[in-house]
Design a protein around this motif. Structure first.
Motif, PDB file in Angstrom:
ATOM      1  N   GLU A   1       0.831  -1.206   0.000  1.00 18.05           N
ATOM      2  CA  GLU A   1       0.000   0.000   0.000  1.00 18.05           C
ATOM      3  C   GLU A   1       0.870   1.262   0.000  1.00 18.05           C
ATOM      4  O   GLU A   1       0.562   2.240  -0.683  1.00 18.05           O
TER       5      GLU A   1
ATOM      6  N   SER B   1       0.687   3.761  -3.109  1.00 21.24           N
ATOM      7  CA  SER B   1       0.282   5.133  -2.807  1.00 21.24           C
ATOM      8  C   SER B   1       1.316   6.131  -3.316  1.00 21.24           C
ATOM      9  O   SER B   1       0.970   7.171  -3.903  1.00 21.24           O
TER      10      SER B   1
ATOM     11  N   LYS C   1       0.750   8.959  -6.254  1.00 17.27           N
ATOM     12  CA  LYS C   1       1.025  10.374  -5.939  1.00 17.27           C
ATOM     13  C   LYS C   1       2.033  10.974  -6.918  1.00 17.27           C
ATOM     14  O   LYS C   1       1.867  12.106  -7.386  1.00 17.27           O
TER      15      LYS C   1
ATOM     16  N   LEU D   1      -6.993   5.346  -4.068  1.00 20.91           N
ATOM     17  CA  LEU D   1      -5.798   6.038  -3.582  1.00 20.91           C
ATOM     18  C   LEU D   1      -5.706   7.448  -4.161  1.00 20.91           C
ATOM     19  O   LEU D   1      -5.319   8.401  -3.470  1.00 20.91           O
TER      20      LEU D   1
ATOM     21  N   LYS E   1      -8.167   9.595  -2.309  1.00 18.16           N
ATOM     22  CA  LYS E   1      -7.710   9.787  -0.928  1.00 18.16           C
ATOM     23  C   LYS E   1      -6.674  10.901  -0.828  1.00 18.16           C
ATOM     24  O   LYS E   1      -6.587  11.604   0.193  1.00 18.16           O
ATOM     25  N   GLN E   2      -5.895  11.066  -1.898  1.00 22.30           N
ATOM     26  CA  GLN E   2      -4.824  12.056  -1.901  1.00 22.30           C
ATOM     27  C   GLN E   2      -5.277  13.434  -2.389  1.00 22.30           C
ATOM     28  O   GLN E   2      -4.461  14.350  -2.510  1.00 22.30           O
TER      29      GLN E   2
END
Length: 473
Positions: free
Chosen positions: A240, A244, A248, A273, A276-277
């Protein structure tokens, strides 16, 4: 996505270079540029799609600060800011191209080890009169070259090389591979004397010499067998963290960015993901079909609703599919039989009106054995171990008396051993040809059979050998 072209030959000129580069206008609609050195018989061309630093200062060909090196580049190095800090590069632009070239000027090809990204590039050394072609670790960005023992040229796509008037002679070895795998793998192309620079390799070329190709990266060198006993929980946490970070890094962009969402595990995980960012809803895109069993829009809608993305759905009709097929041969350049290219093209085409860059879940099935044939091979491997050839042959004969599904499955019982099964199972699951059928179609032994007999196993058998050496059940 940009397009790069170039040559080293006394027989070609800037007129040829411009024709090559214009053929790649679809890869880079924002700007174009050329560099030629008639005395060295060299040309470099570039078509730009602006992603980072949209100013004209980042247009290419790009010159190093000392003017010694000239580069055309396709792709993106995501960690260029870290690379700039490591080498204390004083940037005059905000472009990753500048950092790449300055790092190369300082460290040569060794600098590529620091690049985390997807790229293909050509760098001309004006002092040593040497040309370097470099392709990323996994071959995400394409890079082909032509070499007939006298003339050398390169491009992002085959169609650009054909603008040079090269002889279009069919490569029979590649044709065999296509019939076997539904695409052309490895380093060759459908045209003789046109090759793909291998992933994780670079090529060095100068006038009057043959290309030198060397490897700078291998995934097998990175395998850490000491982690075999790692706990599932720790492995998932590390995965993860890595994924991630990967998501990003790919958001570094000066243009709008989105993601493709099918509702499956891979694309859903990427989008989760991605969202989430970000505080604002991300743009997600899905393609729908008339045929209910192939339509995944309801799954995508549920995921998009849960993640609260700005979701858009497009629909593909039979008419749309037929219209796209006529254009695919020009887009792919080589024979390619995967039907997924039709919806992939349509969703990209529709999404382009809203975003310039899109993330996708491609590659997840290969990394985590998501395709059905992985499990099928495991089951058949046990069957081969427990039953001798005569028993498998008898089973296949009985299955041939049954319906078409069983008749097709019977073909998987006729191989000599699990190694033959391993290299054939993809072909059979995709309704492609067996080695025997390829021999009958084209005459003579298939490429794989010849490789086995001569010991020149090549990439396909090497991968099988390396697979057998990996720690797995």
């Amino acid at each position: 996505m940009c397009g790069i072209t170039g040559y080293i030959s006394a027989g070609w000129s800037q007129t040829n270079l411009e024709r090559m580069t214009c053929k790649l206008a679809h890869r880079g609609p924002d700007a174009h540029g050329y560099y030629t050195d008639p005395y060295e018989g060299l040309g470099l061309g570039h078509r730009r799609l602006s992603i980072i630093d949209l100013s004209e200062a980042a247009n290419q060909p790009f010159y190093s600060h000392d003017r010694r090196y000239i580069m055309v580049f396709n792709g993106e190095v995501f960690n260029y800011q870290e690379v700039a800090a490591k080498y204390r590069i004083q940037q005059r632009t905000h472009s990753d191209s500048e950092v790449i070239l300055e790092a190369f000027a300082l460290k040569g090809v060794e600098a590529v080890q620091d690049f985390n990204g997807m790229f293909s590039m050509a760098i001309w050394d004006t002092q040593q009169k040497e040309l370097f072609l470099i392709r990323d670790r996994f071959g995400v960005k394409p890079l082909l070259y032509y070499w007939d023992k006298r003339n050398f040229a390169f491009a992002s796509e085959l169609k650009a090389l054909l603008e040079l008037g090269i002889i279009k002679e069919l490569n029979q070895r590649s044709l065999q591979d296509y019939f076997f795998l539904e695409y052309i793998p490895g380093n060759e192309s459908i045209i003789r004397n046109v090759f793909k620079l291998p992933n994780g390799h670079y090529l060095k070329m100068s006038a009057g010499s043959a290309p030198e190709i060397r490897q700078y990266y291998s995934i097998f060198d990175k395998l850490n067998t000491s982690l075999k006993g790692i706990s599932e929980e720790k492995a998932l946490d590390e995965f993860e963290e890595l994924l991630s970070s990967s998501v990003k890094l790919r958001q570094i962009s000066d243009v709008p960015i989105g993601a493709f969402l099918s509702g499956g595990t891979d694309s859903s995980l990427i989008c989760a993901l991605f969202q989430k960012q970000n505080t604002n809803p991300i743009n997600t895109f899905t393609i729908g079909f008339d045929v209910k069993e192939y339509d995944e829009t309801k799954y995508a809608e549920r995921v998009a609703g849960h993640l609260k993305t700005a979701h858009r759905q497009f629909h593909l009709t039979d008419k749309d599919s037929i219209g796209i097929v006529d254009r695919l041969s020009d887009y792919y350049d080589e024979p390619f039989a995967a039907p997924s290219c039709i919806p992939s093209y349509l969703v990209c085409n529709k999404a382009r009106s809203l975003v310039t860059v899109a993330l996708s879940g491609d590659g997840g099935d290969e990394l985590f054995m998501g395709y059905g044939y992985y499990g099928l091979y495991k089951r058949l491997k046990r069957f081969y171990r427990n039953f001798p050839p005569f028993a498998r042959s008898a089973s296949a004969s009985l299955m041939n008396l049954m319906n078409q599904r069983y008749q097709r499955a019977s073909r998987l019982l006729g191989f000599r051993n699990t190694e033959d099964l391993f290299v054939n199972i993809w072909s059979q699951e995709q309704y492609m040809f067996t080695q025997k059928e390829i021999s009958e179609l084209l005459g003579g032994d298939s490429r794989l059979e010849k490789d086995k007999r001569t010991g020149a196993g090549g990439r396909r058998e090497n991968l099988f050998i390396r697979y057998q050496q990996l720690p797995h059940q």
